[in-house]
Design an enzyme around this catalytic site. Structure first.
Site, PDB file in Angstrom:
ATOM      1  N   ASP A 101      41.251 -20.791 -18.739  1.00  0.00           N
ATOM      2  CA  ASP A 101      40.117 -20.506 -17.861  1.00  0.00           C
ATOM      3  C   ASP A 101      40.487 -21.017 -16.465  1.00  0.00           C
ATOM      4  OD1 ASP A 101      39.968 -23.218 -18.033  1.00  0.00           O
ATOM      5  OD2 ASP A 101      37.971 -23.299 -18.895  1.00  0.00           O
ATOM      6  N   ASP A 273      36.217 -16.687 -27.162  1.00  0.00           N
ATOM      7  CA  ASP A 273      36.678 -18.047 -27.450  1.00  0.00           C
ATOM      8  C   ASP A 273      35.451 -18.911 -27.612  1.00  0.00           C
ATOM      9  OD1 ASP A 273      36.079 -18.326 -24.410  1.00  0.00           O
ATOM     10  OD2 ASP A 273      36.401 -20.367 -25.115  1.00  0.00           O
ATOM     11  N   CYS A 311      36.854 -16.683 -49.541  1.00  0.00           N
ATOM     12  CA  CYS A 311      37.757 -17.050 -48.436  1.00  0.00           C
ATOM     13  C   CYS A 311      39.157 -17.368 -48.948  1.00  0.00           C
ATOM     14  CB  CYS A 311      37.169 -18.251 -47.697  1.00  0.00           C
ATOM     15  SG  CYS A 311      38.158 -18.802 -46.289  1.00  0.00           S
ATOM     16  N   CYS A 313      41.512 -18.989 -46.968  1.00  0.00           N
ATOM     17  CA  CYS A 313      42.170 -19.986 -46.112  1.00  0.00           C
ATOM     18  C   CYS A 313      42.758 -21.103 -46.972  1.00  0.00           C
ATOM     19  CB  CYS A 313      41.191 -20.571 -45.085  1.00  0.00           C
ATOM     20  SG  CYS A 313      40.110 -21.869 -45.714  1.00  0.00           S
ATOM     21  N   CYS A 316      40.065 -23.405 -48.584  1.00  0.00           N
ATOM     22  CA  CYS A 316      39.346 -22.822 -49.725  1.00  0.00           C
ATOM     23  C   CYS A 316      40.266 -22.569 -50.926  1.00  0.00           C
ATOM     24  CB  CYS A 316      38.626 -21.540 -49.302  1.00  0.00           C
ATOM     25  SG  CYS A 316      37.165 -21.907 -48.292  1.00  0.00           S
ATOM     26  N   HIS A 342      39.256 -24.012 -41.959  1.00  0.00           N
ATOM     27  CA  HIS A 342      38.356 -23.037 -42.583  1.00  0.00           C
ATOM     28  C   HIS A 342      37.484 -22.322 -41.554  1.00  0.00           C
ATOM     29  CE1 HIS A 342      35.496 -21.049 -45.118  1.00  0.00           C
ATOM     30  NE2 HIS A 342      34.549 -21.597 -44.374  1.00  0.00           N
TER      31      HIS A 342
END
Lengths: 375, 375
Positions: A101, A273, A311, A313, A316, A342
């Site tokens: 930014d 974001d 999920c 990930c 998980c 996660h």
């Protein structure tokens, strides 16, 4: 659905719109550090690190774009030090695309500690109170030293409901956008213009037209998700996205939550974001596609399920709710890391699902079903 | 150099001594969750997590054995809860071998908060002050519920210089070892006996003989690195290791530093654990094979080198000293994770180098060169 290719691509940047579905878009944004499949969600690495998550873990969870904050890195360790270390990619160990930014949002959040004039802003460091000044030229110099792939013009984010202040801030933001464009020299960085304008449709319209006319390779929409209503955010996105060129990526700064993401994708946004997933993780909250879980809750003390059974990930696939709650209760730092993995995965997964729905021409159905099941 | 195979291997456990070099040994210890190449260093996961490091990162950095603390897991989340979740391996997401201590060391560290009698120890939880009692039978029950591959007899770790107290503690420790042996039922766990005896060679000798006679599949050496001199530690290791059976693994509890590791390997120790690498990491110190670096130090503010140019860990392959110092100054939690990865890798690398030196018959040269370069 149709194809559009950007004529504004500067050097190594190229945005290809692969599909439309209503106003929702699926695209590919080529950058010097890799391709972004849009819509895309960028984890936030404020001080040059996504809190508690290594770059290797970010890659593994599917992150493609990472955001870092110019204000923070300028103050510490300083952009020259980052540049001495070979630039931000090498400094933070992230070889994929990075977005910085402009520092504007942070500077204007300092309230009593900053003063704005027509040429820039003077402010006191939140770290040690030292005095600093950022102008459009300075913001570009800092961002060129940092070396992110996507950089932002210096803008002023005004309080959303103050019309007269928003008008004067908008004049500065527009003048600063021109200064940034002239100051920008690196062809391996895409400089995005920023549309401000509070909650005022006519100001947003004027800003979008004015900024578009400058011909940036991409556009950010700032000053939303700062206290206005959902209805106001949607109205502003509708106004702005009806004006911004179709063939450039659109980045909604600082958003957000799963519901805001789905909503904004439906209104034609490509890049997001937000600190939310990692911040919630450090406050023991897990995000899912149907709502949030406060893992400190006693109901999870003996629950052998993962956070989200759908999920894939690492968290998980490996850990139970019982274990995660144990880490939280025992104040183990791994809790923050595993929940961050996660939560980030969940938002990246959500943008991926939205992209697929756009490509398959079923986005409105996808969005409807998401909204019905999300609480 | 010669080969020796254990005749005491119980069920799935089997210790094969691949090479000797002087008193230093290189072996393979087969366990139900994988083979340990000894000498081996075990990262400590006190509460069922190596602080700040995921099991995936532990695998990647080369960890093969992880230690967890019975005392902590008994209090929180409770061994039954761990067992309900499928045992400690599944609970903490670590599929390699796990070792649990007996809880003795922690209980006897509680000072004013515990009372010992001939049958066990009564103590107050450090978490909430609640009253608990651990006996040898209870320690085995907890460890069977947790389900580690290698478990320990319940022992009393006495202050090292108090001879008369050490004698009475030793009597209890020996009686408790028998009780533990009778109480132990799971054949997929190797129960190790523990040799205590403070800094008194005759007590250590008596303890080593007595415990060896019970025929455990492995032996731990406790009550060292608790305040005695290096000379005293070495003398005790010499006495004890001259008595413990050659064909069983020897585990020096709570050690340690690189210099202690090399030293103890030279005196015939096979297994180590210590909180040092992760604790130093959280206090911003990096371990190397030539000494420690305090990364907060200003000399690292502009240093593009990795912590250790000879190191192949993720941290050294990815990040500069400048970046790590930046994370520390900015109070980013990633600092602790990245330094833990490096420090653990360093000790695991060191034990691997020592093993190779033993196999190649050049351990004394290796140890000498290590000591010369380590400060």
């Amino acid at each position: 659905m149709f194809l559009l290719e950007s004529h504004l691509s500067a050097g190594p940047f190229h945005f290809k719109l692969a599909a439309h579905d209503g106003r929702a878009r699926a695209g590919i944004f080529h950058t010097p550090h890799g391709d972004l499949l849009t819509p895309v969600f960028a984890p936030v690495g404020t001080q040059g690190t996504v809190k508690g998550v290594t770059p290797a873990q970010l890659s593994e969870l599917g992150a493609s774009l990472v955001l870092a904050n110019t204000y923070h890195l300028y103050l510490r360790p300083g952009e020259k030090r980052v540049s001495d270390m070979g630039g931000l990619h090498r400094f933070m160990g992230w070889q994929g695309p990075i977005l910085t930014d402009s520092g504007g949002f942070q500077v204007f959040s300092l309230a009593d500690m900053r003063k704005v004039d027509e040429e820039g802003a003077t402010f006191k460091s939140h770290i040690d109170g030292s005095l600093h000044r950022i102008t459009p030229t300075k913001a570009i110099q800092i961002q060129e030293d940092l070396g992110a792939d996507i950089i932002m013009t210096f803008d002023e984010c005004a309080p959303p409901y103050d019309r007269s202040y928003t008008e004067s801030a908008l004049r500065r933001t527009q003048a600063w956008a021109e200064s940034c464009l002239s100051a920008h020299t690196r062809t391996d960085q895409a400089l995005f213009g920023i549309v401000q304008g509070g909650v005022f449709p006519d100001l947003r319209e004027r800003a979008a037209k004015w900024i578009s006319a400058l011909g940036f390779p991409g556009y950010a929409i700032g000053g939303l998700s700062v206290g206005e209503t959902k209805h106001e955010m949607n109205s502003m996105l509708e106004v702005v996205n009806s004006i911004l060129p179709e063939d450039c990526p659109r980045y909604l700064m600082g958003v957000g939550s799963p519901e805001d993401l789905v909503n904004a994708i439906g209104l034609g946004v490509d890049i997001f974001d937000c600190v939310l997933p990692t911040r919630l993780a450090r406050h023991q909250e897990a995000m899912t596609l149907t709502g949030r879980l406060k893992l400190m809750n006693a109901i999870f003390a003996n629950d052998p399920r993962p956070i989200d059974e759908s999920c894939t990930c690492y968290t998980c696939q490996t850990f139970t709710r019982t274990y995660l709650r144990h880490l939280i209760i025992a104040r183990e730092m791994l809790a923050g890391t595993l929940l961050s993995i996660h939560n980030l995965f969940t938002l990246i997964r959500l943008t991926g699902m939205a992209r697929q729905a756009v490509i398959e021409g079923r986005f409105s159905d996808f969005a409807l079903r998401f909204k019905e099941s999300y609480t």
